[in-house]
Design a protein around this motif. Sequence first.
Motif, PDB file in Angstrom:
ATOM      1  N   SER A 181      19.331 -45.408 -41.267  1.00  0.00           N
ATOM      2  CA  SER A 181      19.215 -46.378 -40.170  1.00  0.00           C
ATOM      3  C   SER A 181      19.104 -47.801 -40.701  1.00  0.00           C
ATOM      4  O   SER A 181      19.445 -48.755 -40.009  1.00  0.00           O
ATOM      5  N   ILE A 182      18.631 -47.931 -41.946  1.00  0.00           N
ATOM      6  CA  ILE A 182      18.524 -49.265 -42.543  1.00  0.00           C
ATOM      7  C   ILE A 182      19.914 -49.747 -42.976  1.00  0.00           C
ATOM      8  O   ILE A 182      20.274 -50.905 -42.771  1.00  0.00           O
ATOM      9  N   LEU A 183      20.720 -48.838 -43.495  1.00  0.00           N
ATOM     10  CA  LEU A 183      22.067 -49.222 -43.955  1.00  0.00           C
ATOM     11  C   LEU A 183      23.089 -49.251 -42.817  1.00  0.00           C
ATOM     12  O   LEU A 183      24.085 -49.953 -42.908  1.00  0.00           O
ATOM     13  N   GLY A 184      22.852 -48.490 -41.745  1.00  0.00           N
ATOM     14  CA  GLY A 184      23.842 -48.433 -40.653  1.00  0.00           C
ATOM     15  C   GLY A 184      23.188 -48.178 -39.303  1.00  0.00           C
ATOM     16  O   GLY A 184      23.296 -47.079 -38.748  1.00  0.00           O
ATOM     17  N   PRO A 185      22.523 -49.190 -38.754  1.00  0.00           N
ATOM     18  CA  PRO A 185      21.721 -48.954 -37.535  1.00  0.00           C
ATOM     19  C   PRO A 185      22.522 -48.652 -36.260  1.00  0.00           C
ATOM     20  O   PRO A 185      21.998 -48.015 -35.359  1.00  0.00           O
ATOM     21  N   ARG A 186      23.769 -49.096 -36.177  1.00  0.00           N
ATOM     22  CA  ARG A 186      24.512 -48.975 -34.910  1.00  0.00           C
ATOM     23  C   ARG A 186      24.594 -47.521 -34.418  1.00  0.00           C
ATOM     24  O   ARG A 186      24.384 -47.237 -33.241  1.00  0.00           O
ATOM     25  N   GLN A 187      24.890 -46.611 -35.346  1.00  0.00           N
ATOM     26  CA  GLN A 187      25.039 -45.201 -34.950  1.00  0.00           C
ATOM     27  C   GLN A 187      23.742 -44.649 -34.349  1.00  0.00           C
ATOM     28  O   GLN A 187      23.765 -43.749 -33.507  1.00  0.00           O
ATOM     29  N   PHE A 188      22.627 -45.216 -34.772  1.00  0.00           N
ATOM     30  CA  PHE A 188      21.324 -44.752 -34.264  1.00  0.00           C
ATOM     31  C   PHE A 188      21.141 -45.150 -32.803  1.00  0.00           C
ATOM     32  O   PHE A 188      20.580 -44.412 -32.008  1.00  0.00           O
ATOM     33  N   VAL A 189      21.624 -46.352 -32.482  1.00  0.00           N
ATOM     34  CA  VAL A 189      21.520 -46.794 -31.087  1.00  0.00           C
ATOM     35  C   VAL A 189      22.468 -45.953 -30.229  1.00  0.00           C
ATOM     36  O   VAL A 189      22.105 -45.477 -29.149  1.00  0.00           O
ATOM     37  N   GLU A 190      23.675 -45.728 -30.768  1.00  0.00           N
ATOM     38  CA  GLU A 190      24.645 -44.957 -29.978  1.00  0.00           C
ATOM     39  C   GLU A 190      24.137 -43.542 -29.710  1.00  0.00           C
ATOM     40  O   GLU A 190      24.060 -43.103 -28.567  1.00  0.00           O
ATOM     41  N   THR A 191      23.776 -42.826 -30.763  1.00  0.00           N
ATOM     42  CA  THR A 191      23.380 -41.414 -30.578  1.00  0.00           C
ATOM     43  C   THR A 191      22.010 -41.300 -29.909  1.00  0.00           C
ATOM     44  O   THR A 191      21.847 -40.589 -28.917  1.00  0.00           O
ATOM     45  N   ASN A 192      21.016 -41.991 -30.476  1.00  0.00           N
ATOM     46  CA  ASN A 192      19.639 -41.741 -30.037  1.00  0.00           C
ATOM     47  C   ASN A 192      19.348 -42.368 -28.681  1.00  0.00           C
ATOM     48  O   ASN A 192      18.620 -41.779 -27.871  1.00  0.00           O
ATOM     49  N   VAL A 193      19.923 -43.544 -28.421  1.00  0.00           N
ATOM     50  CA  VAL A 193      19.653 -44.198 -27.133  1.00  0.00           C
ATOM     51  C   VAL A 193      20.699 -43.771 -26.097  1.00  0.00           C
ATOM     52  O   VAL A 193      20.357 -43.164 -25.071  1.00  0.00           O
TER      53      VAL A 193
END
Length: 355
Positions: free
Chosen positions: A91-103
Motif C-alpha cells: 500500500s505504501i508503494l501502490g496505494p491506488r489499488q487499495f482504494v479501488e479494492t478495499n473501498v
Amino acid sequence: MNNVLVTGGAGFIGSNFIRHLLSVETEIRVVNFDALTYAGNADNLKDVQNDSRYLFVQGNICDADFVSATLRKYEIDTVVHFAAESHVDRSILGPRQFVETNVMGTFTLLHEAKKFWLDESSLPQITKRFHHVSTDEVFGSLAPHEPAWTEETPYAPNSPYAASKASSDHLVRAYQHTYHLPITITNCSNNYGPYQFPEKLIPVIILNALEGKPLPVYGDGQQIRDWLHVQDHCEAIRLVLQKGKIGETYNVGGVNQPANLTIIETICEMLDEARPSGAPHKNLITFVKDRLGHDRRYDIDTTKISTELGWQPRHTLTEGLFDTVQWYLANLEWVQTIRQRQDYQGWIDANYKAR
Ligand code: NAD
Ligand code: TYD
C-alpha cells in the motif's frame, strides 16, 4: 446461514475460513468469490474442491453486475467479506489499488447486497448477514503506556492500507445505520498460520532462514504486534455469525504482544532444532531501512467478544508458531509454486532492493 458467499476465499484467511466452515457446518453451500490477484490461489482449497457444498467463482468485487448476478444465482443469504489488498508495504508503494479494492469493492458488495436483500423481496424471509472482516490497524499506533484498543477507540489509520480498511468499515456501518443492512464487523490483529502468502513477516523469516538468506528486520525490530492464529480467527468469525448482535463490531486478538525481533528469534530457535544448519539461524538477522510511517505498537482488547460471545484464542503464540514452522517445512512445494509466478520476484526486488 444456508448459502454463504465468501469473498477473497482463495487468500490466506478466507481459505482457512472456508475449510473451517465446511468442517463444522453440514447443511451449507459455500461460494468462494475471488478475483485471483497475486495473493489468491485456488489451490489453497484443493482438499475441498470436490466437496459438493463448495463452489469457486472467479470474479471481482468491484464488478457490480457480476456481484449482483452471483448473489441471485446462488440465493446468497450470508456474505463473509475478506477480499482486499492486505499488505501494508504494497500500500505504501501502490496505494491506488487499495482504494479501488478495499473501498470501492466493499461499497459495491454492500450496495448489491442491499438491493438484493432489502429493496427486492425475492429472497425468502430468512436471516441475512453481511459480515465484514477488518483489522486493528484502523486504530493507528499506541505509545508505550496507552491502553489496548477497545471497540470504542476512535479510528486513526496511518498507512494507505489502514485508511482504506477504515473507509470500508465506515461504509459498512453507514449501510446498517441508514438502510438497516444486517451487518457485523470484526477488527482483528495480525494473523499467522498455514497458507499465509510468502511475502508476510512470518513466512519471510521461515523461508529466508531455511535458505540461509538475510532475515530483514525493519528499523530496530522493536515494533509490537498482537498475533492471532488463523484458526482462532476463523472460530471467532463463525461465532459472530451465529451469536453476534447486528450492527456490532468485535475485536479479535491472540492476547500476546511480542516485539518483531522476539518473533524472529523464536522462529530461528525453532529452525535450529528442526533444520540445524551448522550455525544459529539468528546470525542471519539483518537490520534494514524502516517502513515509512511504521506503526510502533498495537494492542487489542478482546473483552467484548470473550464476555459476550464466550470466545477465547486456543493457541498460545509458541504453539502456534511451532505449528506454522512445521506447516511451511511440510509445504515447500506450495511455496515454490507461488514463487515461480511472474510477479513474485518483482515484488521482492521492489520492496527489499533499496533497503
Ligand atoms: P490475502 O491478501 O491473503 O488474500 C486476499 C484475497 O482477496 C486473495 O485471494 C485475492 O485474490 C482476493 N481479492 C483481492 N482483490 C479482489 C477483488 N477485487 N475481488 C475479489 N477478490 C479479490 O489477505 P488475508 O491476509 O487473507 O486477509 C483477508 C482479510 O482479512 C482482508 O480483508 C484483510 O484486510 C483482513 N485482515 C488480515 C489480517 C492479516 O494479518 N492477514 C489482519 C487483519 C485483517
Ligand atoms: P506484516 O506481516 O507486513 O504485517 P503488518 O504490517 O500488517 O503488521 O509485518 C509485521 C511486522 O513485521 C511489521 O511491524 C513490519 C515488520 N516486517 C519486517 O520487519 N520485515 C519484513 O520483511 C516484513 C515483511 C515485515
